[in-house]
Write a protein that holds these residues in place. Structure first.
Motif, PDB file in Angstrom:
ATOM      1  N   ASP A  93      13.497  -5.269  10.265  1.00 10.53           N
ATOM      2  CA  ASP A  93      14.130  -4.344   9.181  1.00 10.53           C
ATOM      3  C   ASP A  93      13.569  -4.885   7.716  1.00 10.53           C
ATOM      4  O   ASP A  93      13.562  -6.069   7.460  1.00 10.53           O
ATOM      5  N   GLY A  94      13.996  -4.194   6.646  1.00 10.93           N
ATOM      6  CA  GLY A  94      13.748  -4.279   5.450  1.00 10.93           C
ATOM      7  C   GLY A  94      14.696  -5.218   4.823  1.00 10.93           C
ATOM      8  O   GLY A  94      14.356  -6.398   4.015  1.00 10.93           O
ATOM      9  N   LEU A  95      16.049  -5.401   5.227  1.00 10.84           N
ATOM     10  CA  LEU A  95      16.907  -6.502   4.798  1.00 10.84           C
ATOM     11  C   LEU A  95      16.430  -7.696   5.330  1.00 10.84           C
ATOM     12  O   LEU A  95      16.428  -8.733   4.576  1.00 10.84           O
ATOM     13  N   LYS A  96      15.945  -7.979   6.591  1.00 16.04           N
ATOM     14  CA  LYS A  96      15.663  -9.151   7.187  1.00 16.04           C
ATOM     15  C   LYS A  96      14.605  -9.761   6.695  1.00 16.04           C
ATOM     16  O   LYS A  96      14.247 -10.771   6.463  1.00 16.04           O
ATOM     17  N   ALA A  97      13.508  -8.903   6.339  1.00 10.84           N
ATOM     18  CA  ALA A  97      12.194  -9.010   5.773  1.00 10.84           C
ATOM     19  C   ALA A  97      12.370  -9.679   4.511  1.00 10.84           C
ATOM     20  O   ALA A  97      11.747 -10.662   4.167  1.00 10.84           O
ATOM     21  N   THR A  98      13.148  -8.936   3.790  1.00  9.93           N
ATOM     22  CA  THR A  98      13.624  -9.694   2.192  1.00  9.93           C
ATOM     23  C   THR A  98      14.164 -11.026   2.164  1.00  9.93           C
ATOM     24  O   THR A  98      13.899 -11.734   1.260  1.00  9.93           O
ATOM     25  N   GLU A  99      15.096 -11.138   3.241  1.00  5.68           N
ATOM     26  CA  GLU A  99      15.693 -12.376   3.237  1.00  5.68           C
ATOM     27  C   GLU A  99      14.735 -13.552   3.563  1.00  5.68           C
ATOM     28  O   GLU A  99      14.942 -14.788   3.283  1.00  5.68           O
ATOM     29  N   ARG A 100      13.734 -13.146   4.310  1.00  9.19           N
ATOM     30  CA  ARG A 100      12.874 -14.345   4.852  1.00  9.19           C
ATOM     31  C   ARG A 100      11.695 -14.442   3.991  1.00  9.19           C
ATOM     32  O   ARG A 100      11.454 -15.571   3.618  1.00  9.19           O
ATOM     33  N   ILE A 101      11.585 -13.274   3.049  1.00  8.38           N
ATOM     34  CA  ILE A 101      10.523 -13.731   1.878  1.00  8.38           C
ATOM     35  C   ILE A 101      11.246 -14.433   0.875  1.00  8.38           C
ATOM     36  O   ILE A 101      10.578 -15.365   0.362  1.00  8.38           O
ATOM     37  N   ARG A 102      12.522 -14.185   0.742  1.00  8.82           N
ATOM     38  CA  ARG A 102      13.111 -15.207  -0.340  1.00  8.82           C
ATOM     39  C   ARG A 102      13.172 -16.496  -0.226  1.00  8.82           C
ATOM     40  O   ARG A 102      13.298 -17.324  -1.028  1.00  8.82           O
ATOM     41  N   LYS A 103      13.264 -16.799   1.248  1.00  3.23           N
ATOM     42  CA  LYS A 103      13.267 -18.277   1.745  1.00  3.23           C
ATOM     43  C   LYS A 103      12.036 -18.805   1.868  1.00  3.23           C
ATOM     44  O   LYS A 103      12.076 -20.311   2.109  1.00  3.23           O
ATOM     45  N   LEU A 104      10.972 -18.291   1.552  1.00  2.00           N
ATOM     46  CA  LEU A 104       9.417 -18.844   1.605  1.00  2.00           C
ATOM     47  C   LEU A 104       9.394 -19.965   0.600  1.00  2.00           C
ATOM     48  O   LEU A 104       9.814 -19.868  -0.496  1.00  2.00           O
ATOM     49  N   GLU A 105       8.459 -21.005   0.948  1.00  3.20           N
ATOM     50  CA  GLU A 105       8.302 -22.118   0.235  1.00  3.20           C
ATOM     51  C   GLU A 105       7.320 -21.819  -1.057  1.00  3.20           C
ATOM     52  O   GLU A 105       6.223 -22.509  -0.647  1.00  3.20           O
TER      53      GLU A 105
END
Length: 539
Positions: free
Chosen positions: A476-488
């Motif tokens: 979902d969009g919330l999990k996708a956002t959290e994963r994008i924010r954690k990208l290096e």
């Protein structure tokens, strides 16, 4: 005696178990109702997004025949009316189920009024009505309370005032702190219109759900019949009161009084010498002049005022002759004979140096932004004025920073690239068409995992923003956002991510912000709201 006591204890325990079971069932029923409301909101808003989106796209076609344009306008009006009815029913259901919580947090009173006035002034302009907002006496820059709920209640009343008033009428909004105790400032909001009014016999029913004085009023005025019932419940939840007075064919006055907590938070600190800033206030409304003078005085700025452009130019000429030029001008936009922009042009003929600042004061400056900046306006302030906002503007000017409104005007969306994460093909196509209005390019991801992949594979800075649906398969969009924010990668934390979601409740917005999204726009999304958000967050 002991047997009787034991039986009594057993009876009490049985009753406790029955009560516990009843409470558990009630809580489960409440949870089920909340889940149902959330799902219903999502399921209804999804097709509404397509209807309103397609309507907006079609209406942009300059070659539309007049008859087709008229039909589309009726479709759009009906769709927006249906959406407002859905919103009101959901709000009413959530209030009655006890799922609405009144927050207690510091908020900017000036910012709240600015948002309200911008919206209402625009509605009044569309109908040819005069809108005035005045603050009597002193109000704080910050209070403690729930500004979102308070704003909703006030907009409901003001919206009705606009709806039931015909040109050339007036809608006035008076704000005053009428009492103060150790914990609260009691704020009175008085909303008065010159509209159709109501019979005295109907007044006791005005806050009842689906109550309307005249049959067919819903069709004529687009009323859902729930707005005032919701407003009353919100005001009462905030421990406030709401009263109404009305005379048929004369007008209506609503008076809302709400206790707001006294905040210790202050506006931006002073980094300038206010005593050295010679100021002239120009406004054709003497009450507005006196209020601005009072607010400036609170931050140590002594100000003169005048009521017309011609008078201002005469005063300025005399001040220059005495070698006592003004450094700051607060100029109202809407004035007879010479408006604020015309006055600014005249001022800039004499004051070309960078040390002179001209601030335009109005409720809403969107339609005159470019013209005002070209005329020489440095910044804008929303009426009524607050010490904190004036202090902030002056601080930025003295620090030689660019004005945020000037920057906003220079932000171009043309040629920007956006990633759309949306599992429904029709919604993605509509969004692409809307973005084309501003010549924005767009890629489409059909779920959260694909959105993460496309972002990862793009060059740094490849996407100027991400438009993120919340409910999507796989991720979902919330999990996708959290994963994008954690990208290096450099842009992972800074790329603007905006939720475009059919999840429209307060808790949905909170979840979005917590996950790392910058903003949450509820479907159906109005193009202007989308473009405004993109302009705000794209650097």
């Amino acid at each position: 005696m002991s047997d009787d006591y034991s039986k009594l204890i057993e009876e009490v325990q049985k009753k406790n178990k029955i009560l516990e079971k009843a409470l558990e069932e009630a809580e489960q029923a409440n949870m089920a109702k909340t889940a149902f409301l959330s799902n219903m909101s999502h399921e209804i808003r999804t097709p509404m997004n397509a209807i309103i989106g397609l309507y907006n796209i079609a209406l942009k076609n300059p070659d539309l025949p007049d008859e087709t344009r008229e039909i589309l306008n009726k479709i759009g009006g009906s769709a927006n009316h249906l959406l407002s009815l859905i919103n009101d029913i959901l709000d009413m259901s959530r209030i009655e189920s006890g799922k609405v919580i009144v927050k207690k947090q510091d908020f900017s009173f000036g910012d709240m009024l600015e948002q309200i006035n911008t919206m209402v002034e625009s509605q009044c302009d569309d109908k040819g009505l005069e809108f005035v907002c005045h603050i009597n006496g002193h109000v704080d820059d910050y209070y403690i309370g729930d500004d979102m709920k308070l704003k909703q209640a006030l907009i409901n009343i003001l919206g009705n005032a606009v709806k039931f008033t015909e040109a050339p009428g007036t809608v006035s909004f008076l704000v005053e702190e009428i009492k103060r105790d150790k914990k609260n400032g009691h704020i009175c909001f008085k909303i008065k219109d010159t509209g159709i009014g109501m019979d005295e016999d109907y007044l006791p029913k005005v806050f009842e759900p689906f109550s309307q004085e005249v049959e067919g009023a819903s069709n004529k005025y687009g009323s859902t019949g729930l707005g005032m019932a919701i407003t009353k419940k919100i005001v009462e939840m905030m421990n406030g009161t709401i009263e109404v007075e009305s005379t048929k064919n004369v007008g209506t006055t609503f008076t809302v009084t709400v206790p707001l907590g006294i905040s210790e938070k202050l506006g931006s600190g002073d980094e300038f010498d206010p005593g050295k800033i010679k100021t002239l206030i120009l406004d054709d409304d003497v009450t507005a002049c006196e209020h601005a003078q009072l607010v400036l005085g609170r931050i140590g700025i002594a100000a003169d005022y005048c009521l017309s452009g011609k008078e201002a130019l005469s005063i300025i000429e005399k001040s220059k002759a005495r070698q006592e030029p003004y450094q700051l001008f607060l100029v109202d936009w809407k004035m007879p004979e010479m408006d604020g922009i015309q006055v600014t042009r005249a001022l800039r003929e004499d004051y070309k140096d960078e040390s002179t600042t001209i601030i335009l004061t109005t409720y809403n400056w969107d339609e005159i932004l470019d013209e005002a900046l070209k005329a020489g306006v440095d910044a804008f302030l929303a009426k009524p004025l607050f010490a904190g906002s004036i202090r902030k503007e002056i601080k930025e000017i003295i620090a030689d920073k660019r004005k945020r409104y000037r920057e906003a005007a220079k932000v171009s969306l043309k040629g920007r690239k956006v990633l759309i994460a949306e599992d429904m093909e029709i919604n993605a196509l509509i969004m692409k068409q809307i973005l084309k209005m501003k010549e924005i390019e767009a890629d489409h991801a059909s779920d959260g995992l694909e959105a993460i992949k496309l972002f990862e594979e793009s060059p740094v800075g490849g996407y100027d923003a991400i438009l993120m649906d919340i409910r999507m398969p796989k991720c979902d969009g919330l999990k996708a956002t959290e994963r994008i924010r954690k990208l290096e990668r450099e842009d992972a934390k800074s790329v603007p991510i905006i939720a475009l979601s059919a999840n429209a409740f307060d808790e949905d917005v909170e979840l979005s912000i917590k996950a790392g999204l910058n903003a949450h726009l509820s479907k159906p999304v109005e193009p202007d709201a989308l473009f405004s958000a993109l302009q705000k967050y794209i650097k």
